[in-house]
Design an enzyme around this catalytic site. Structure first.
Site, PDB file in Angstrom:
ATOM      1  N   ASN A 103       0.823  -1.210   0.000  1.00  0.00           N
ATOM      2  CA  ASN A 103       0.000   0.000   0.000  1.00  0.00           C
ATOM      3  C   ASN A 103       0.859   1.264   0.000  1.00  0.00           C
ATOM      4  O   ASN A 103       1.975   1.260   0.503  1.00  0.00           O
ATOM      5  CB  ASN A 103      -0.938   0.012   1.222  1.00  0.00           C
ATOM      6  CG  ASN A 103      -1.848  -1.210   1.232  1.00  0.00           C
ATOM      7  OD1 ASN A 103      -2.030  -1.857   0.198  1.00  0.00           O
ATOM      8  ND2 ASN A 103      -2.387  -1.535   2.388  1.00  0.00           N
ATOM      9  N   ASP A 105      -0.611   4.189   1.064  1.00  0.00           N
ATOM     10  CA  ASP A 105      -1.482   5.142   1.775  1.00  0.00           C
ATOM     11  C   ASP A 105      -0.917   5.627   3.111  1.00  0.00           C
ATOM     12  O   ASP A 105      -1.537   6.464   3.775  1.00  0.00           O
ATOM     13  CB  ASP A 105      -2.882   4.524   1.976  1.00  0.00           C
ATOM     14  CG  ASP A 105      -2.838   3.190   2.742  1.00  0.00           C
ATOM     15  OD1 ASP A 105      -3.715   2.325   2.480  1.00  0.00           O
ATOM     16  OD2 ASP A 105      -1.947   3.013   3.590  1.00  0.00           O
ATOM     17  N   HIS A 120       5.829  -0.947  -2.701  1.00  0.00           N
ATOM     18  CA  HIS A 120       5.400  -0.232  -3.910  1.00  0.00           C
ATOM     19  C   HIS A 120       5.532   1.278  -3.747  1.00  0.00           C
ATOM     20  O   HIS A 120       4.877   2.038  -4.458  1.00  0.00           O
ATOM     21  CB  HIS A 120       3.948  -0.595  -4.262  1.00  0.00           C
ATOM     22  CG  HIS A 120       3.807  -2.029  -4.669  1.00  0.00           C
ATOM     23  ND1 HIS A 120       2.594  -2.642  -4.801  1.00  0.00           N
ATOM     24  CD2 HIS A 120       4.735  -2.984  -4.938  1.00  0.00           C
ATOM     25  CE1 HIS A 120       2.780  -3.912  -5.163  1.00  0.00           C
ATOM     26  NE2 HIS A 120       4.061  -4.150  -5.241  1.00  0.00           N
ATOM     27  N   CYS A 128      11.085  12.963  -9.830  1.00  0.00           N
ATOM     28  CA  CYS A 128      11.313  13.389 -11.221  1.00  0.00           C
ATOM     29  C   CYS A 128      11.826  12.206 -12.053  1.00  0.00           C
ATOM     30  O   CYS A 128      12.795  11.537 -11.658  1.00  0.00           O
ATOM     31  CB  CYS A 128      12.344  14.529 -11.261  1.00  0.00           C
ATOM     32  SG  CYS A 128      12.792  14.985 -12.960  1.00  0.00           S
ATOM     33  N   ASN A 213      -8.363 -12.506   5.007  1.00  0.00           N
ATOM     34  CA  ASN A 213      -8.903 -11.916   3.781  1.00  0.00           C
ATOM     35  C   ASN A 213     -10.419 -12.047   3.831  1.00  0.00           C
ATOM     36  O   ASN A 213     -10.956 -12.832   4.585  1.00  0.00           O
ATOM     37  CB  ASN A 213      -8.341 -12.674   2.561  1.00  0.00           C
ATOM     38  CG  ASN A 213      -8.467 -11.870   1.290  1.00  0.00           C
ATOM     39  OD1 ASN A 213      -9.558 -11.438   0.936  1.00  0.00           O
ATOM     40  ND2 ASN A 213      -7.354 -11.623   0.608  1.00  0.00           N
ATOM     41  N   GLU A 215     -12.007 -13.158   1.399  1.00  0.00           N
ATOM     42  CA  GLU A 215     -12.305 -14.418   0.665  1.00  0.00           C
ATOM     43  C   GLU A 215     -10.981 -15.099   0.322  1.00  0.00           C
ATOM     44  O   GLU A 215      -9.923 -14.491   0.489  1.00  0.00           O
ATOM     45  CB  GLU A 215     -13.048 -14.069  -0.627  1.00  0.00           C
ATOM     46  CG  GLU A 215     -12.180 -13.226  -1.554  1.00  0.00           C
ATOM     47  CD  GLU A 215     -12.967 -12.231  -2.394  1.00  0.00           C
ATOM     48  OE1 GLU A 215     -14.199 -12.315  -2.439  1.00  0.00           O
ATOM     49  OE2 GLU A 215     -12.312 -11.350  -2.977  1.00  0.00           O
TER      50      GLU A 215
HETATM   51  N1  APR Z   1     -10.695  -7.348   5.079  1.00  0.00           N
HETATM   52  C1  APR Z   1      -9.969  -8.367   4.550  1.00  0.00           C
HETATM   53  N2  APR Z   1      -9.706  -8.494   3.222  1.00  0.00           N
HETATM   54  C2  APR Z   1     -10.221  -7.550   2.401  1.00  0.00           C
HETATM   55  C3  APR Z   1     -10.998  -6.466   2.879  1.00  0.00           C
HETATM   56  C4  APR Z   1     -11.221  -6.392   4.282  1.00  0.00           C
HETATM   57  N3  APR Z   1     -11.956  -5.406   4.831  1.00  0.00           N
HETATM   58  N4  APR Z   1     -11.362  -5.703   1.809  1.00  0.00           N
HETATM   59  C5  APR Z   1     -10.838  -6.303   0.713  1.00  0.00           C
HETATM   60  N5  APR Z   1     -10.160  -7.407   1.062  1.00  0.00           N
HETATM   61  C6  APR Z   1      -9.390  -8.325   0.203  1.00  0.00           C
HETATM   62  C7  APR Z   1     -10.008  -8.624  -1.143  1.00  0.00           C
HETATM   63  O1  APR Z   1     -10.865  -9.756  -1.052  1.00  0.00           O
HETATM   64  C8  APR Z   1      -8.762  -8.923  -2.000  1.00  0.00           C
HETATM   65  O2  APR Z   1      -8.398 -10.299  -1.889  1.00  0.00           O
HETATM   66  O3  APR Z   1      -8.166  -7.665  -0.074  1.00  0.00           O
HETATM   67  C9  APR Z   1      -7.662  -8.092  -1.347  1.00  0.00           C
HETATM   68  C10 APR Z   1      -7.302  -6.863  -2.150  1.00  0.00           C
HETATM   69  O4  APR Z   1      -6.708  -7.332  -3.351  1.00  0.00           O
HETATM   70  P1  APR Z   1      -6.300  -6.268  -4.469  1.00  0.00           P
HETATM   71  O5  APR Z   1      -7.419  -5.323  -4.694  1.00  0.00           O
HETATM   72  O6  APR Z   1      -5.753  -7.057  -5.623  1.00  0.00           O
HETATM   73  O7  APR Z   1      -5.125  -5.408  -3.800  1.00  0.00           O
HETATM   74  P2  APR Z   1      -3.611  -5.835  -3.628  1.00  0.00           P
HETATM   75  O8  APR Z   1      -3.479  -7.308  -3.411  1.00  0.00           O
HETATM   76  O9  APR Z   1      -3.037  -4.946  -2.591  1.00  0.00           O
HETATM   77  O10 APR Z   1      -2.987  -5.452  -5.060  1.00  0.00           O
HETATM   78  C11 APR Z   1      -1.585  -5.573  -5.195  1.00  0.00           C
HETATM   79  O11 APR Z   1      -1.751  -4.490  -7.345  1.00  0.00           O
HETATM   80  O12 APR Z   1      -2.572  -2.840  -8.706  1.00  0.00           O
HETATM   81  C12 APR Z   1      -1.500  -3.211  -7.930  1.00  0.00           C
HETATM   82  O13 APR Z   1       0.082  -1.785  -7.018  1.00  0.00           O
HETATM   83  C13 APR Z   1      -1.228  -2.242  -6.831  1.00  0.00           C
HETATM   84  O14 APR Z   1      -0.291  -2.711  -4.653  1.00  0.00           O
HETATM   85  C14 APR Z   1      -1.310  -3.087  -5.573  1.00  0.00           C
HETATM   86  C15 APR Z   1      -1.080  -4.487  -6.092  1.00  0.00           C
END
Ligand code: APR
Length: 244
Positions: A103, A105, A120, A128, A213, A215
């Site tokens: 993340n 953030d 990341h 730049c 997670n 799911e």
């Molecule tokens: N609690 C637990 N799990 C959650 C919650 C929650 N409240 N909300 C969402 N999730 C889970 C989703 O089910 C999913 O499996 O978090 C996961 C988020 O997955 P992504 O959206 O793919 O995010 P991420 O894995 O961080 O992506 C990796 O992809 O696009 C790039 O650079 C970006 O760092 C990012 C990287």
């Protein structure tokens, strides 16, 4: 979720010498920041092939910066949620030694976590593309096409697809991964490399893998324990079990 298993994970954490968390966008959704691949995730609104790659921002800076302003705007009012706070408490109690986060953030740091490896990069700064000079992100947001004083194009100091991760960030992440006894894999689909590789590497080095997670993610098959639900509910419960 199964409290018995949570108790087993708490015991493993208390017996561990090195505990690491690998986090993804899912740990911040309860702070109001959409993740990337869930329904209504960022990539359902913006085509990853037009916004996610480094050559997108080079070819269409104005268009990509428009999306970035929305993302950065989302972060302004975002606060750490109970999941971030639970990890910061675990670190304070001496039961979590590093967070490797995908993340950008800064919510782990805002929650009080000290040892955060930003695989990341971050959205606090702009860099730049020509001379690599770093600016606060606010400097970039003031310009429609953000430019450095050298004339080079600015982008957030975050890793776009097609960009390498800095060597020392990678070496640090690998060091923790290969030596940890427990890896908590929280809120990540585990679809983006090299982050997605880390749980399997930890497992090869005999770590206990804990998936938290909403799911099953791509690492469900190698997880020793999986807890499906909101990270903001599961992690505070885990901390309670640890403190027992
Ligand atoms: N609690 C637990 N799990 C959650 C919650 C929650 N409240 N909300 C969402 N999730 C889970 C989703 O089910 C999913 O499996 O978090 C996961 C988020 O997955 P992504 O959206 O793919 O995010 P991420 O894995 O961080 O992506 C990796 O992809 O696009 C790039 O650079 C970006 O760092 C990012 C990287």
């Amino acid at each position: 979720m199964e409290r018995r298993n949570l108790n087993e994970v708490a015991k493993a954490i208390k017996n561990a010498k090195l505990v690491v968390a690998l986090t993804g966008a899912g740990i911040s959704t309860e702070s109001g920041i959409p993740d990337f691949r869930s329904k209504n995730g960022l990539w359902s609104k913006f085509d990853i092939n037009e916004y996610g790659y480094i050559d997108n921002i080079i070819k269409n800076p104005e268009k990509v910066w428009e999306m970035l302003r929305i993302l950065i705007g989302n972060l302004k009012d975002a606060r750490p949620n109970p999941a971030h706070i639970a990890l910061a408490e675990m670190e304070k109690l001496g039961y979590l030694h590093a967070i490797i986060t995908q993340n950008v953030d800064s919510l782990h740091q805002k929650a009080g976590s000290k040892n955060v490896i930003e695989l990341h990069g971050n959205f606090r700064e702009a860099v730049c593309l020509k001379c690599r000079r770093i600016y606060p992100i606010e400097y970039a947001l003031k310009q429609s096409i953000p430019r450095c004083e050298c004339g080079g194009l600015l982008k957030p100091n975050a890793i776009f697809f097609g960009e390498p991760i800095s060597k020392d960030t990678l070496i640090k992440s690998l060091g923790y991964t290969e030596n940890c006894d427990v890896m908590l894999v929280i809120g990540t689909s585990a679809m983006v490399y090299p982050a997605a590789e880390l749980p399997a590497m930890a497992k090869q080095n005999r770590a206990i893998i804990v998936e938290i997670n909403k799911e099953p993610s791509m690492i469900a098959g190698i997880a020793d324990h999986s807890f499906y639900g909101k990270a903001g509910e599961i992690l505070p419960e885990l901390v309670e079990e640890i403190k027992v």
